[in-house]
Enzyme design. Sequence first.
Site, PDB file in Angstrom:
ATOM      1  CB  CYS A  72      -0.839   2.588   4.011  1.00  0.00           C
ATOM      2  SG  CYS A  72      -2.240   1.844   3.200  1.00  0.00           S
ATOM      3  CG  ASP A  73       3.001   1.247   4.456  1.00  0.00           C
ATOM      4  OD1 ASP A  73       2.440   1.727   5.456  1.00  0.00           O
ATOM      5  OD2 ASP A  73       2.884   0.061   4.107  1.00  0.00           O
TER       6      ASP A  73
ATOM      7  CB  CYS B  73      -0.935  -0.013   1.198  1.00  0.00           C
ATOM      8  SG  CYS B  73      -2.006   1.434   1.250  1.00  0.00           S
TER       9      CYS B  73
END
Length: 337
Positions: free
Chosen positions: A165-166, A162
């Site tokens: 997300c990261d 992701c």
Amino acid sequence: MTSVTSHSINHPDEQVIRIFLGGKHVTHKVVIIGSGPAGLTAAIYAARAELQPLVIEGFMKGGMPGGQLMSTGEVENFPGFPEGVQGADLIQKLKQQAERFGATFLMEDVETADLTGSIKKLTTTSGENISANSVIIATGARAKLLNLPSVETFWGKGVSACAMCDGALPIFRNQPVAVIGGGDSALEEAGLLSKFASKVYLIHRRDEFRASKAMQKKVFDNPKIEVVYNSVLEEICGGDLVESIKLKNVKTNEVTEVPMKGVFMSIGHSPNADFAKGQLELDPAGYIKTAKPTTKTNLDGVFACGDVIDPNYRQAIVAAGTGCMAAMDAERWLSSQ
Ligand code: NAP
């Protein structure tokens, strides 16, 4: 003594269905599992039909509450948003719309499900027992990972599925990172990562992307993205964190080691239907089969919608459409009982 509130649901087998929820018995005509665009659209329609749906939003299993749109940046193709909309904002709006008409939400995962009887029984991870006349499954799909031991070794230590997300984590800032895949998600993630990384290697096993032409143009126009065709990931190397990757050219079999700090898997998704295995009919890839053009599954009173039934389109707008269908199918089915 706890007072018991119950509603007659005119079911042939059982007049009253009680669910013990938060110390109070309540009745659920419809329980919706999943809170992506399919589940939330089903919730809006079911709530407007005065079915007081309970939405089990999900928590950890198969992604996050709100589904894949929560890790999508700007959505430019959802009708009604000429300027685009952030995936998380769209989910928030859909949820507010469902709440406005009386849908209630439970942020938990379903651990076990008995969907075969006339009363559907669900147990959540925290042990909550929920019963319902009808269930709408809208559990979506989750990211697939490459089956390499080093993916597991370095998971969370430079390997992710992701970018949204990261991608902005300090370990990736101004460092080289790789994205594996050739679909819209991979190209979108490469573009996103190029905002943080020093360079993005987009590694694809063929010499042609399956992503849309518009997405491809963005990638080709981005000077920070280097496309590496005909290549597969052989191994991820490093100590505590990822330090390099070994790539094999599938045409020449040549293996090259490239310094790398991050590896983002973007090779598609698997349907989140494991909890229904053995009860619901699934296709060979694990998607729930429905009696098209309806959302009926092989079990009476169980409906399915969204990405968990859809290996072909996998678009938020399609998921929303089938969510609407599932709520209407459930409402009609309940009325017929
Ligand atoms: P996808 O379209 O299924 O693409 C998966 C990619 O991963 C393919 O390029 C595939 O290669 C590659 N792949 C699969 N298994 C692999 C393996 N074992 N090793 C190496 N590569 C592998 O999945 P997606 O990109 O997640 O997209 C899913 C759906 O969402 C699509 O319908 C897409 O259009 C949509 N989507 C839309 C947007 C948007 O419009 N903004 C953004 C994201 C996703 P091959 O090509 O060789 O099969």
